[in-house]
Each structure stands twice: as structure tokens, then as C-alpha cells.
Write a protein that holds these residues in place. Structure first.
Motif, mmCIF file in Angstrom:
data_model
loop_
_atom_site.group_PDB
_atom_site.id
_atom_site.type_symbol
_atom_site.label_atom_id
_atom_site.label_comp_id
_atom_site.label_asym_id
_atom_site.label_seq_id
_atom_site.Cartn_x
_atom_site.Cartn_y
_atom_site.Cartn_z
ATOM 1 N N ALA A 231 0.614 -1.212 0.074
ATOM 2 C CA ALA A 231 0.046 -0.033 -0.010
ATOM 3 C C ALA A 231 0.817 1.305 0.082
ATOM 4 C CB ALA A 231 -0.866 -0.128 1.294
ATOM 5 N N LYS A 232 1.787 1.014 0.703
ATOM 6 C CA LYS A 232 2.911 2.699 0.860
ATOM 7 C C LYS A 232 3.232 2.935 -0.592
ATOM 8 C CE LYS A 232 4.652 2.817 5.731
ATOM 9 N NZ LYS A 232 5.475 2.100 6.460
ATOM 10 N N SER A 233 3.694 1.746 -1.358
ATOM 11 C CA SER A 233 4.172 1.961 -2.469
ATOM 12 C C SER A 233 3.106 2.728 -3.596
ATOM 13 C CB SER A 233 4.876 1.026 -3.440
ATOM 14 O OG SER A 233 5.729 0.196 -2.596
ATOM 15 N N TRP A 234 1.947 2.161 -3.484
ATOM 16 C CA TRP A 234 0.666 2.555 -4.206
ATOM 17 C C TRP A 234 0.387 3.971 -3.894
ATOM 18 C CZ3 TRP A 234 0.210 0.355 -8.670
ATOM 19 C CH2 TRP A 234 0.657 -0.933 -8.925
ATOM 20 N N GLN A 235 0.549 4.397 -2.738
ATOM 21 C CA GLN A 235 0.164 5.669 -2.119
ATOM 22 C C GLN A 235 1.177 6.823 -2.872
ATOM 23 O OE1 GLN A 235 -2.068 6.313 0.917
ATOM 24 N NE2 GLN A 235 -2.049 8.345 0.000
ATOM 25 N N LYS A 236 2.445 6.206 -2.879
ATOM 26 C CA LYS A 236 3.538 7.241 -3.214
ATOM 27 C C LYS A 236 3.391 7.606 -4.834
ATOM 28 C CE LYS A 236 8.622 7.588 -3.516
ATOM 29 N NZ LYS A 236 10.101 6.775 -3.297
ATOM 30 N N ILE A 237 3.196 6.223 -5.565
ATOM 31 C CA ILE A 237 2.750 6.397 -6.966
ATOM 32 C C ILE A 237 1.638 7.263 -7.240
ATOM 33 C CG2 ILE A 237 1.922 5.091 -9.097
ATOM 34 C CD1 ILE A 237 3.704 2.681 -7.761
ATOM 35 N N MET A 238 0.309 7.112 -6.442
ATOM 36 C CA MET A 238 -0.772 7.710 -6.787
ATOM 37 C C MET A 238 -0.727 9.227 -6.393
ATOM 38 S SD MET A 238 -2.624 5.570 -8.645
ATOM 39 C CE MET A 238 -4.247 6.564 -8.769
ATOM 40 N N THR A 239 0.143 9.666 -5.588
ATOM 41 C CA THR A 239 0.337 10.873 -5.420
ATOM 42 C C THR A 239 1.373 11.831 -6.114
ATOM 43 O OG1 THR A 239 1.518 10.283 -3.294
ATOM 44 C CG2 THR A 239 -0.868 10.702 -2.620
ATOM 45 N N ASN A 240 2.000 10.996 -6.849
ATOM 46 C CA ASN A 240 2.743 11.784 -7.748
ATOM 47 C C ASN A 240 2.594 11.484 -9.191
ATOM 48 O OD1 ASN A 240 4.905 12.665 -5.780
ATOM 49 N ND2 ASN A 240 5.078 10.887 -5.213
ATOM 50 N N LEU A 241 1.304 11.546 -9.666
ATOM 51 C CA LEU A 241 1.048 11.189 -10.909
ATOM 52 C C LEU A 241 1.441 12.207 -11.936
ATOM 53 C CD1 LEU A 241 -2.428 9.411 -10.693
ATOM 54 C CD2 LEU A 241 -0.011 8.280 -11.203
ATOM 55 N N ASP A 242 1.673 13.354 -11.644
ATOM 56 C CA ASP A 242 1.987 14.303 -12.573
ATOM 57 C C ASP A 242 3.515 14.443 -12.899
ATOM 58 O OD1 ASP A 242 2.868 14.934 -9.882
ATOM 59 O OD2 ASP A 242 3.036 17.304 -10.190
ATOM 60 N N LEU B 3 -6.239 0.152 -5.414
ATOM 61 C CA LEU B 3 -4.946 -0.243 -5.186
ATOM 62 C C LEU B 3 -4.530 -0.410 -3.740
ATOM 63 C CD1 LEU B 3 -3.278 2.090 -8.049
ATOM 64 C CD2 LEU B 3 -3.678 -0.561 -8.125
ATOM 65 N N LEU B 4 -4.915 0.432 -2.862
ATOM 66 C CA LEU B 4 -4.594 0.381 -1.607
ATOM 67 C C LEU B 4 -5.349 -0.831 -0.683
ATOM 68 C CD1 LEU B 4 -4.387 4.318 -0.594
ATOM 69 C CD2 LEU B 4 -2.721 2.517 -0.760
ATOM 70 N N LYS B 5 -6.421 -1.006 -1.205
ATOM 71 C CA LYS B 5 -7.276 -1.878 -0.599
ATOM 72 C C LYS B 5 -6.809 -3.293 -0.931
ATOM 73 C CE LYS B 5 -12.300 -3.202 -0.185
ATOM 74 N NZ LYS B 5 -13.084 -3.506 -1.211
ATOM 75 N N ASN B 6 -6.347 -3.526 -2.202
ATOM 76 C CA ASN B 6 -5.866 -4.757 -2.717
ATOM 77 C C ASN B 6 -4.438 -5.106 -2.741
ATOM 78 O OD1 ASN B 6 -8.506 -6.065 -3.345
ATOM 79 N ND2 ASN B 6 -8.662 -4.037 -4.300
ATOM 80 N N ALA B 7 -3.669 -4.114 -1.975
ATOM 81 C CA ALA B 7 -2.238 -4.083 -2.271
ATOM 82 C C ALA B 7 -1.749 -5.466 -1.541
ATOM 83 C CB ALA B 7 -1.609 -2.920 -1.233
ATOM 84 N N ALA B 8 -0.363 -5.495 -1.864
ATOM 85 C CA ALA B 8 0.479 -6.875 -1.546
ATOM 86 C C ALA B 8 0.381 -7.309 -0.024
ATOM 87 C CB ALA B 8 1.849 -6.828 -1.921
ATOM 88 N N LYS C 29 13.511 0.604 2.019
ATOM 89 C CA LYS C 29 12.900 1.861 1.835
ATOM 90 C C LYS C 29 11.426 1.614 0.905
ATOM 91 C CE LYS C 29 15.675 3.498 -1.913
ATOM 92 N NZ LYS C 29 15.578 2.192 -2.832
ATOM 93 N N VAL C 30 10.601 2.691 0.955
ATOM 94 C CA VAL C 30 9.403 2.664 0.286
ATOM 95 C C VAL C 30 9.846 2.906 -1.278
ATOM 96 C CG1 VAL C 30 7.256 3.642 -0.342
ATOM 97 C CG2 VAL C 30 7.840 3.646 2.051
ATOM 98 N N VAL C 31 9.339 1.603 -2.073
ATOM 99 C CA VAL C 31 9.724 1.706 -3.582
ATOM 100 C C VAL C 31 8.531 2.142 -4.624
ATOM 101 C CG1 VAL C 31 11.637 0.109 -3.089
ATOM 102 C CG2 VAL C 31 9.237 -0.830 -3.837
ATOM 103 N N ASP C 32 8.798 2.737 -5.443
ATOM 104 C CA ASP C 32 7.630 3.040 -6.440
ATOM 105 C C ASP C 32 7.557 2.142 -7.578
ATOM 106 O OD1 ASP C 32 9.870 4.309 -7.540
ATOM 107 O OD2 ASP C 32 8.966 6.225 -7.459
ATOM 108 N N ARG C 33 8.542 0.922 -7.595
ATOM 109 C CA ARG C 33 8.545 0.216 -8.707
ATOM 110 C C ARG C 33 8.506 -1.096 -8.409
ATOM 111 N NH1 ARG C 33 10.838 1.520 -13.782
ATOM 112 N NH2 ARG C 33 11.553 3.436 -14.026
ATOM 113 N N ILE C 34 7.801 -2.197 -9.000
ATOM 114 C CA ILE C 34 7.832 -3.461 -8.741
ATOM 115 C C ILE C 34 9.174 -3.891 -9.013
ATOM 116 C CG2 ILE C 34 6.719 -5.863 -9.483
ATOM 117 C CD1 ILE C 34 4.621 -3.670 -10.788
ATOM 118 N N THR C 35 9.711 -3.507 -10.004
ATOM 119 C CA THR C 35 11.216 -3.959 -10.480
ATOM 120 C C THR C 35 12.276 -3.579 -9.614
ATOM 121 O OG1 THR C 35 11.116 -2.026 -11.877
ATOM 122 C CG2 THR C 35 10.610 -3.958 -13.145
#
Ligand code: HEC
Ligand code: HEC
Length: 193
Positions: A75-86, A107-112, A131-137
Motif C-alpha cells: 500500500a505504501k508504494s501505491w500511495q507514493k505512486i498515486m500522489t505523484n502522477l504529475d 490499489l490500496l485496498k488490494n495491495a500486496a 525503503k518505500v519503492v515506487d517500482r515492482i522492478t
């Protein structure tokens, strides 16, 4: 042949049939090697990661790459991604506020870290103290699973381009299935270790 020899033979045959079918059911279920120590039954019930079942997410987030399963990041990663879409990996992926909220909720509700699927659990485990990552990779799990693949098959392969294009190699990525025996690298072919 005496009756008792026949009886013994029958017992032996039955026993080996039972043993063989047990062996085959085991190998069929585990479907190739996996080094994660999940229980045998949880593998049957929760193989892979959760498939995407949200049409708004599917529509809005699949124009530049496939819509990744929410179970591939915590969830923390999805949060980071969704608040930086610009400023999304050099692109602008901004959405209307309502869409952004709906998709973030999904995304947050179904996160890993909310998932019972065993790959999601492995991803979360690999991120412990990370640390919080914004990539699966960038997850240690992903890196561990892909470190043997040479760059020339990926970045220098015009039919792939980057590891973010999961579905270029994983034939069933869109169904959120990433089994090793469903991988074919374009221009290279089926992957054998
Ligand atoms: C305008 C194009 C575009 C749209 C729309 C877009 N993305 Fe992306 N996304 C990118 C690019 C470019 C990358 C980086 C790909 C690369 O490194 O090859 C990326 C990477 C990602 C990654 C990391 C993949 C990895 O390497 O592990 C995630 C997660 C992601 N996007 C989620 C989303 C979500 C969620 C949405 C919808 C809200 C979205 N993207 C919409 C362009 C887009
Ligand atoms: C260049 C092709 C390629 C791309 C792109 C790629 N993979 Fe893979 N992936 C592979 C190969 C090959 C393996 C098997 C590696 C091995 O067993 O040595 C693998 C293994 C995996 C595994 C482990 C499978 C198992 O049974 O243990 C997972 C999970 C996975 N990939 C997920 C992803 C995700 C998610 C993405 C996108 C973010 C992705 N992969 C992108 C080629 C790729």
C-alpha cells in the motif's frame, strides 16, 4: 502362480500406483521450482497474484504499460505512486480527482500487504526493512527472480525495452500469472535456466 503370490503382487501394484499418483499431483501443483516456503495448500488456493478486476483502473492505467496487479506492491508504494502522477517516471499520468481517488482506493485496498496470494506475501517479505519503492522492478523479490537475465534480452531488445513491460515476456501477465513455464522472451524464446 499361487494365490498368495498373486495377492502380494496386487498389493504392490496398488501401492505403487497410489505413490505415483501422489508424486504426480505434487509436481503438478508446485509447477516448477519456487524457493518460497509457502504451505502446500495455500499454493493451490492462492497461486500467483490477484488478477485486475477493476475496469476504471484497467482503462486509466494501461495505455503506457499493462495495468499491474495491485498485489505486486504494498500500500505504501501505491500511495507514493498515486500522489505523484504529475511526475510519473518522466511522464504525466494525472487523472481527474475522482478517478484518481477511486483507483487509489482500489490499489490500496488490494495491495500486496493486504493479500493472501503467496507471491504478494513473498514480495512484502522481501521488502522488510527496505525503503518505500515506487517500482515492482525495485523490490528485492523481483530482482532475485530476474537477475540472471542479460541486458541484451531486455533494455537492448526493441521488442521488450524494459523490465516494466512484464507482458512482453510473461505470456499470461495480464491474467496476473507469472509462472516460469509461461515465459517467452521475444527474439529469444522460451526460457530455460
Ligand atoms: C502516460 C503514460 C503512463 C500512464 C498513463 C501510466 N504510466 Fe505508469 N509508467 C509509465 C512509465 C514511462 C513508466 C516507467 C517504465 C519504464 O521504466 O520502462 C511507468 C512505470 C510504472 C510503475 C513501475 C513499473 C516498474 O518498473 O516496476 C508502476 C507501478 C506504474 N507505472 C503504475 C501506474 C499507474 C497506477 C497508473 C495509472 C494511475 C499508470 N502507471 C499510468 C507511464 C505511464
Ligand atoms: C525480459 C523478459 C521479462 C520481463 C520484461 C519480465 N520478466 Fe518476470 N521473468 C522472466 C524470466 C525469464 C523469469 C524466470 C527466471 C528464472 O527462473 O531464472 C521470470 C520470473 C518471474 C517471476 C517468478 C516466477 C516463478 O515461478 O518463480 C515473477 C513473479 C515475475 N517474473 C514477475 C514479473 C513482473 C511482475 C514483471 C513486470 C514488472 C516481469 N516479471 C517482467 C522474464 C521477464
Amino acid at each position: 502362480m499361487s494365490k498368495s503370490t498373486l495377492g502380494t503382487l496386487l498389493i504392490i501394484t496398488t501401492l505403487s500406483l497410489v505413490a505415483a499418483s501422489f508424486f504426480f499431483s505434487q509436481t503438478a501443483v508446485s509447477g516448477g521450482s519456487d524457493d518460497d516456503n509457502e504451505g502446500y495448500f495455500s499454493k493451490i488456493q492462492y497461486r500467483g497474484v490477484m488478477p485486475v478486476k477493476n475496469s476504471e483502473y484497467q482503462n486509466e492505467c494501461s495505455s503506457c504499460h499493462m495495468a499491474y496487479s495491485p498485489g505486486l506492491l504494498p500500500a505504501k508504494s501505491w500511495q507514493k505512486i498515486m500522489t505523484n502522477l504529475d511526475d510519473h517516471f518522466g511522464d504525466n499520468a494525472e487523472l481527474l480527482p475522482e478517478s484518481q481517488q477511486n483507483i487509489a482506493n482500489y490499489l490500496l485496498k488490494n495491495a500486496a500487504d493486504k493479500s493472501n496470494y503467496y507471491r504478494s506475501k513473498s514480495i512484502v517479505r522481501s521488502l522488510r526493512n527496505h525503503k518505500v519503492v515506487d517500482r515492482i522492478t525495485q523490490t528485492p523479490y523481483f530482482i532475485r527472480k530476474h537477475h540472471e537475465i542479460p541486458k541484451r534480452y531486455v533494455i537492448n531488445n526493441p521488442k521488450v525495452g524494459s523490465f516494466s513491460q512484464c507482458n512482453a515476456c510473461h505470456l499470461n501477465a495480464e491474467k496476473s500469472s507469472f509462472n516460469e513455464d509461461e515465459v517467452s522472451i521475444p527474439g529469444v524464446g522460451y526460457w530455460h535456466e
